[in-house]
Design a protein around this motif. Sequence first.
Motif, PDB file in Angstrom:
ATOM      1  N   PRO A  37       0.837  -1.206   0.000  1.00  0.00           N
ATOM      2  CA  PRO A  37       0.000   0.000   0.000  1.00  0.00           C
ATOM      3  C   PRO A  37       0.872   1.256   0.000  1.00  0.00           C
ATOM      4  O   PRO A  37       2.010   1.247   0.502  1.00  0.00           O
ATOM      5  CB  PRO A  37      -0.793  -0.121   1.301  1.00  0.00           C
ATOM      6  CG  PRO A  37      -0.773  -1.578   1.636  1.00  0.00           C
ATOM      7  CD  PRO A  37       0.547  -2.089   1.137  1.00  0.00           C
ATOM      8  N   ALA A  38       0.337   2.342  -0.549  1.00  0.00           N
ATOM      9  CA  ALA A  38       1.107   3.575  -0.703  1.00  0.00           C
ATOM     10  C   ALA A  38       1.645   4.091   0.627  1.00  0.00           C
ATOM     11  O   ALA A  38       2.780   4.576   0.706  1.00  0.00           O
ATOM     12  CB  ALA A  38       0.247   4.642  -1.378  1.00  0.00           C
ATOM     13  N   MET A  43       6.212   4.932   4.420  1.00  0.00           N
ATOM     14  CA  MET A  43       6.816   4.702   5.732  1.00  0.00           C
ATOM     15  C   MET A  43       8.239   4.161   5.586  1.00  0.00           C
ATOM     16  O   MET A  43       9.167   4.614   6.264  1.00  0.00           O
ATOM     17  CB  MET A  43       5.950   3.707   6.520  1.00  0.00           C
ATOM     18  CG  MET A  43       6.442   3.426   7.934  1.00  0.00           C
ATOM     19  SD  MET A  43       5.516   2.032   8.682  1.00  0.00           S
ATOM     20  CE  MET A  43       3.827   2.503   8.330  1.00  0.00           C
ATOM     21  N   ILE A  44       8.406   3.200   4.681  1.00  0.00           N
ATOM     22  CA  ILE A  44       9.727   2.614   4.467  1.00  0.00           C
ATOM     23  C   ILE A  44      10.688   3.641   3.886  1.00  0.00           C
ATOM     24  O   ILE A  44      11.845   3.746   4.306  1.00  0.00           O
ATOM     25  CB  ILE A  44       9.621   1.383   3.549  1.00  0.00           C
ATOM     26  CG1 ILE A  44       8.864   0.261   4.260  1.00  0.00           C
ATOM     27  CG2 ILE A  44      11.002   0.900   3.114  1.00  0.00           C
ATOM     28  CD1 ILE A  44       8.583  -0.939   3.396  1.00  0.00           C
ATOM     29  N   THR A  45      10.212   4.435   2.938  1.00  0.00           N
ATOM     30  CA  THR A  45      11.052   5.467   2.330  1.00  0.00           C
ATOM     31  C   THR A  45      11.494   6.486   3.370  1.00  0.00           C
ATOM     32  O   THR A  45      12.657   6.901   3.414  1.00  0.00           O
ATOM     33  CB  THR A  45      10.297   6.172   1.193  1.00  0.00           C
ATOM     34  OG1 THR A  45       9.941   5.203   0.202  1.00  0.00           O
ATOM     35  CG2 THR A  45      11.163   7.254   0.545  1.00  0.00           C
ATOM     36  N   ALA A  46      10.567   6.901   4.234  1.00  0.00           N
ATOM     37  CA  ALA A  46      10.892   7.881   5.277  1.00  0.00           C
ATOM     38  C   ALA A  46      11.894   7.323   6.271  1.00  0.00           C
ATOM     39  O   ALA A  46      12.828   8.012   6.692  1.00  0.00           O
ATOM     40  CB  ALA A  46       9.612   8.321   5.988  1.00  0.00           C
ATOM     41  N   ALA A  47      11.715   6.067   6.662  1.00  0.00           N
ATOM     42  CA  ALA A  47      12.640   5.442   7.608  1.00  0.00           C
ATOM     43  C   ALA A  47      14.034   5.336   7.006  1.00  0.00           C
ATOM     44  O   ALA A  47      15.045   5.544   7.679  1.00  0.00           O
ATOM     45  CB  ALA A  47      12.120   4.062   8.008  1.00  0.00           C
ATOM     46  N   ASN A  48      14.086   5.018   5.726  1.00  0.00           N
ATOM     47  CA  ASN A  48      15.368   4.917   5.043  1.00  0.00           C
ATOM     48  C   ASN A  48      16.081   6.267   5.017  1.00  0.00           C
ATOM     49  O   ASN A  48      17.271   6.372   5.312  1.00  0.00           O
ATOM     50  CB  ASN A  48      15.152   4.413   3.616  1.00  0.00           C
ATOM     51  CG  ASN A  48      16.433   3.932   2.972  1.00  0.00           C
ATOM     52  OD1 ASN A  48      17.409   3.664   3.660  1.00  0.00           O
ATOM     53  ND2 ASN A  48      16.432   3.832   1.661  1.00  0.00           N
ATOM     54  N   ARG A 199      -1.904  -6.285   5.790  1.00  0.00           N
ATOM     55  CA  ARG A 199      -1.710  -5.252   4.764  1.00  0.00           C
ATOM     56  C   ARG A 199      -0.284  -5.264   4.223  1.00  0.00           C
ATOM     57  O   ARG A 199       0.000  -4.700   3.163  1.00  0.00           O
ATOM     58  CB  ARG A 199      -2.030  -3.857   5.325  1.00  0.00           C
ATOM     59  CG  ARG A 199      -3.497  -3.641   5.633  1.00  0.00           C
ATOM     60  CD  ARG A 199      -3.748  -2.277   6.243  1.00  0.00           C
ATOM     61  NE  ARG A 199      -3.432  -1.199   5.313  1.00  0.00           N
ATOM     62  CZ  ARG A 199      -2.371  -0.398   5.413  1.00  0.00           C
ATOM     63  NH1 ARG A 199      -1.489  -0.582   6.387  1.00  0.00           N
ATOM     64  NH2 ARG A 199      -2.163   0.561   4.552  1.00  0.00           N
ATOM     65  N   TRP A 200       0.645  -5.898   4.969  1.00  0.00           N
ATOM     66  CA  TRP A 200       2.041  -5.968   4.550  1.00  0.00           C
ATOM     67  C   TRP A 200       2.320  -7.238   3.747  1.00  0.00           C
ATOM     68  O   TRP A 200       3.483  -7.596   3.530  1.00  0.00           O
ATOM     69  CB  TRP A 200       2.954  -5.957   5.771  1.00  0.00           C
ATOM     70  CG  TRP A 200       3.050  -4.643   6.465  1.00  0.00           C
ATOM     71  CD1 TRP A 200       2.073  -4.034   7.204  1.00  0.00           C
ATOM     72  CD2 TRP A 200       4.185  -3.775   6.502  1.00  0.00           C
ATOM     73  NE1 TRP A 200       2.533  -2.845   7.716  1.00  0.00           N
ATOM     74  CE2 TRP A 200       3.824  -2.657   7.299  1.00  0.00           C
ATOM     75  CE3 TRP A 200       5.468  -3.836   5.966  1.00  0.00           C
ATOM     76  CZ2 TRP A 200       4.701  -1.613   7.559  1.00  0.00           C
ATOM     77  CZ3 TRP A 200       6.343  -2.799   6.218  1.00  0.00           C
ATOM     78  CH2 TRP A 200       5.951  -1.696   7.001  1.00  0.00           C
ATOM     79  N   ALA A 201       1.267  -7.936   3.307  1.00  0.00           N
ATOM     80  CA  ALA A 201       1.473  -9.178   2.556  1.00  0.00           C
ATOM     81  C   ALA A 201       2.384  -8.925   1.354  1.00  0.00           C
ATOM     82  O   ALA A 201       2.205  -7.951   0.617  1.00  0.00           O
ATOM     83  CB  ALA A 201       0.137  -9.745   2.092  1.00  0.00           C
TER      84      ALA A 201
END
Length: 260
Positions: A37-38, A43-48, A199-201
């Motif tokens: 999901p967008a 979230m992953i991009t921000a954490a990175n 949702r993280w499938a």
Amino acid sequence: MSAGESQSWAPSRAPSWLRPLVDNVEKVPTAYLHRLPADVRAMITAANAKASVTGSRRDAAVLVLFSGPLGGPPEAISESADLLVTVRASTLRHHAGQAAFPGGAVDPDDDGPIATALREANEETGIDPVRVHPLVTLDKIFIAPSGFHVVPVLAYSEDPGPVTAVDPGETAIVARVPVRAFINPENRLMVYRDARSRRWAMPAFRLNQMLVWGFTAQVISAMLDVAGWAQPWDTSEVLGLDEAMALVGEEPGGTGMTGI
């Protein structure tokens, strides 16, 4: 050359059938995340980005080693191509029983990601680094559960020689898995860790000795996509991790590791 010594990048050593992946490797990060999901992608991009700015990241490298003949048509994956995969021992404290690329955390003496990936692969599988030709790195990928930033080192070997689980206390299985087993639509499904993370499938591969899921499966799925090797598959088959793991060892419908 020992596992700790550095080797040079040699993208020209890639066989013709591997060129579609090597030539499109910059597309892997987008393919890696596109089924999420967008808001999860954001979230992953921000954490990175935060980890890069604060310097809090934990660095690691893994060896993504393709083996197969030098020849073959450039428009199709070689029939005999394979990918080196391990399964961690079930007694380990972290990631027990999980399929993975050989690799691990960077040591202070490592001279870059090649050195890390080859050292770890040698320690885990006994592979001779001299037989391995590093081609290119994929972009560093942030793994949220562990907080590691992992550099996948894409490499090729015409003949990697014998590989084995060097330390059974660390590694249960070392396998050269046919790439066509990953391509086979009957071996593919979506997996989530628990009910809270449905949702993280993410993409997974159900093979006869292992369930490949998580970071490793995402990288493989992304590589299949950008290289044009992927075939249409049923993304509506979404299972919890425990349910999917219970199916390992069953081979209905050609889900074995040698399934094509």
